[in-house]
Write a protein that holds these residues in place. Structure first.
Motif, short mmCIF file in Angstrom:
data_model
loop_
_atom_site.label_atom_id
_atom_site.label_comp_id
_atom_site.label_asym_id
_atom_site.label_seq_id
_atom_site.Cartn_x
_atom_site.Cartn_y
_atom_site.Cartn_z
N GLN A 41 0.84 -1.19 0.00
CA GLN A 41 0.00 0.00 0.00
C GLN A 41 0.88 1.24 0.00
O GLN A 41 1.97 1.23 0.54
CB GLN A 41 -0.91 0.02 1.24
CG GLN A 41 -1.94 -1.08 1.26
CD GLN A 41 -2.97 -0.89 0.15
OE1 GLN A 41 -3.39 0.22 -0.12
NE2 GLN A 41 -3.36 -1.98 -0.48
N PRO A 42 0.40 2.34 -0.59
CA PRO A 42 1.17 3.58 -0.58
C PRO A 42 1.39 4.09 0.85
O PRO A 42 0.55 3.88 1.72
CB PRO A 42 0.32 4.57 -1.37
CG PRO A 42 -0.61 3.73 -2.17
CD PRO A 42 -0.82 2.48 -1.38
N THR A 43 2.49 4.76 1.05
CA THR A 43 2.78 5.39 2.32
C THR A 43 1.87 6.59 2.49
O THR A 43 1.63 7.33 1.54
CB THR A 43 4.26 5.85 2.35
OG1 THR A 43 5.08 4.71 2.14
CG2 THR A 43 4.62 6.51 3.65
N LEU A 44 1.37 6.79 3.71
CA LEU A 44 0.60 8.00 4.01
C LEU A 44 1.54 9.02 4.62
O LEU A 44 2.21 8.74 5.62
CB LEU A 44 -0.56 7.69 4.95
CG LEU A 44 -1.66 6.78 4.39
CD1 LEU A 44 -2.76 6.56 5.41
CD2 LEU A 44 -2.25 7.36 3.11
N LEU A 45 1.60 10.19 4.02
CA LEU A 45 2.45 11.27 4.52
C LEU A 45 1.70 12.00 5.64
O LEU A 45 0.61 11.61 6.03
CB LEU A 45 2.79 12.21 3.36
CG LEU A 45 3.47 11.53 2.17
CD1 LEU A 45 3.57 12.49 1.00
CD2 LEU A 45 4.84 11.02 2.57
N SER A 46 2.27 13.07 6.14
CA SER A 46 1.64 13.80 7.23
C SER A 46 0.23 14.22 6.83
O SER A 46 -0.02 14.59 5.69
CB SER A 46 2.47 15.03 7.60
OG SER A 46 2.46 15.97 6.57
N GLY A 47 -0.68 14.14 7.77
CA GLY A 47 -2.07 14.48 7.50
C GLY A 47 -2.82 13.38 6.78
O GLY A 47 -3.99 13.54 6.44
N GLY A 48 -2.17 12.26 6.49
CA GLY A 48 -2.83 11.16 5.80
C GLY A 48 -2.84 11.30 4.28
O GLY A 48 -3.60 10.62 3.60
N ASN A 49 -2.01 12.19 3.74
CA ASN A 49 -1.97 12.35 2.28
C ASN A 49 -1.17 11.19 1.66
O ASN A 49 -0.04 10.93 2.05
CB ASN A 49 -1.32 13.69 1.90
CG ASN A 49 -1.57 14.04 0.46
OD1 ASN A 49 -2.70 14.04 0.00
ND2 ASN A 49 -0.51 14.33 -0.27
N PRO A 50 -1.76 10.48 0.69
CA PRO A 50 -1.06 9.34 0.08
C PRO A 50 0.16 9.78 -0.74
O PRO A 50 0.12 10.79 -1.42
CB PRO A 50 -2.10 8.72 -0.85
CG PRO A 50 -3.41 9.25 -0.40
CD PRO A 50 -3.13 10.60 0.20
N GLN A 51 1.22 8.99 -0.64
CA GLN A 51 2.41 9.23 -1.45
C GLN A 51 2.28 8.38 -2.71
O GLN A 51 2.43 7.17 -2.67
CB GLN A 51 3.68 8.87 -0.69
CG GLN A 51 4.93 9.18 -1.45
CD GLN A 51 6.19 8.92 -0.64
OE1 GLN A 51 6.18 8.13 0.29
NE2 GLN A 51 7.25 9.58 -1.00
N CYS A 114 -5.06 15.81 0.72
CA CYS A 114 -5.57 15.37 2.03
C CYS A 114 -4.83 16.05 3.17
O CYS A 114 -3.60 16.13 3.16
CB CYS A 114 -5.38 13.87 2.21
SG CYS A 114 -6.53 12.88 1.30
N PHE A 115 -5.59 16.48 4.14
CA PHE A 115 -5.05 16.93 5.42
C PHE A 115 -5.70 16.08 6.51
O PHE A 115 -6.61 15.29 6.23
CB PHE A 115 -5.33 18.43 5.62
CG PHE A 115 -4.44 19.29 4.76
CD1 PHE A 115 -3.22 19.74 5.23
CD2 PHE A 115 -4.83 19.63 3.47
CE1 PHE A 115 -2.39 20.51 4.43
CE2 PHE A 115 -4.01 20.41 2.67
CZ PHE A 115 -2.79 20.85 3.15
N THR A 116 -5.27 16.24 7.74
CA THR A 116 -5.73 15.38 8.82
C THR A 116 -7.26 15.36 8.94
O THR A 116 -7.86 14.30 9.02
CB THR A 116 -5.12 15.82 10.16
OG1 THR A 116 -3.69 15.82 10.02
CG2 THR A 116 -5.51 14.88 11.29
N LYS A 117 -7.90 16.51 8.93
CA LYS A 117 -9.34 16.58 9.19
C LYS A 117 -10.18 17.00 7.98
O LYS A 117 -11.39 17.11 8.10
CB LYS A 117 -9.61 17.53 10.35
CG LYS A 117 -8.97 17.05 11.63
CD LYS A 117 -9.31 17.92 12.80
CE LYS A 117 -8.55 17.46 14.00
NZ LYS A 117 -9.35 17.07 15.11
N TYR A 118 -9.54 17.29 6.85
CA TYR A 118 -10.29 17.77 5.70
C TYR A 118 -9.52 17.53 4.41
O TYR A 118 -8.35 17.15 4.42
CB TYR A 118 -10.63 19.26 5.84
CG TYR A 118 -9.42 20.17 5.91
CD1 TYR A 118 -8.94 20.81 4.78
CD2 TYR A 118 -8.76 20.39 7.12
CE1 TYR A 118 -7.83 21.64 4.84
CE2 TYR A 118 -7.66 21.22 7.19
CZ TYR A 118 -7.20 21.84 6.05
OH TYR A 118 -6.09 22.66 6.11
#
Length: 172
Positions: A41-51, A114-118
Motif C-alpha cells: 500500500q502507498p505510504t501515508l504522509l503527514s495528515g494522511g496524504n497518500p504518497q 488530504c489533510f488530517t481533518k479535511y
C-alpha cells in the motif's frame, strides 16, 4: 626528547586519520525502507496524504483516491466523478502527491490534497469564480475549498468546476 626540544605530537602538516568505519546501510535508507508498508500500500504522509508517484492519466489518480484514508476516499471518488461529469475529456495527473485536473496537457484548473481533518481543493484561478470560494491564498488568483466530513456541496462544487475549466489553466 625529540630534536629541537619540542614535545612529541603530530607534525605541522600531518593529517590525523580516524579508524575506518565499517560500511553499513545508510540510516536514512533503512528508515525509508521501514516506513513502507509490507502490504504494498502507498505510504501515508503527514495528515494522511497518500504518497503516489508522479503520473499522467486516470490510473495514478485512482490509485491516489483509493489510498486516501477513511471517509476521504469516498469524498475523493465523488469529487473525481463530479469533475468528470462537469468536464468530459478532462486531463488527469498526479503531481506532488496530489491529483490535478485540466482541459489540456500541463494546464491545470484544479487540484486537491488530504489533510488530517479535511480535503483541500485548490482552484488555481479561483478568484474569477462566482461566488468566490472562501479560502484565500497568498497568491491573489488562487482560492481554496476545505471539505470536512459530510460537508460537500455537490451543486456548488460542480458549478465551480465548470467555471474553472473555462478559465486559462495554470502551467506546471
Amino acid at each position: 626528547m625529540p630534536r629541537g626540544g619540542a614535545a612529541a605530537g603530530p607534525r605541522r602538516n600531518e593529517v590525523k586519520r580516524w579508524p575506518a568505519r565499517p560500511r553499513v546501510k545508510s540510516e536514512n535508507v533503512a528508515k525509508k525502507a521501514a516506513a513502507k508498508p509490507a502490504s504494498g500500500q502507498p505510504t501515508l504522509l503527514s495528515g494522511g496524504n497518500p504518497q503516489i508517484a508522479k503520473g499522467y492519466g486516470d490510473a495514478p489518480v485512482q490509485a491516489y483516491i483509493t489510498a486516501m484514508p477513511g471517509w476521504k476516499s469516498d469524498v475523493g471518488r465523488r469529487l473525481d466523478a463530479l469533475i468528470v461529469e462537469a468536464v468530459p475529456g478532462v486531463h488527469k495527473a498526479v503531481k506532488w502527491n496530489s491529483p490535478f485536473y485540466g482541459v489540456e496537457d500541463d494546464a491545470w484548473f484544479l487540484s486537491f490534497h488530504c489533510f488530517t481533518k479535511y480535503i483541500k481543493v485548490t482552484f488555481f484561478r479561483g478568484a474569477a469564480l462566482d461566488p468566490v470560494p472562501a479560502g484565500k491564498s497568498k497568491y491573489p488568483e488562487v482560492r481554496y475549498l476545505d471539505i470536512y466530513e459530510g460537508q460537500l456541496d455537490e451543486a456548488q462544487f460542480s458549478a465551480w468546476v465548470r467555471q474553472a475549466s473555462r478559465l486559462p489553466g495554470e502551467r506546471m
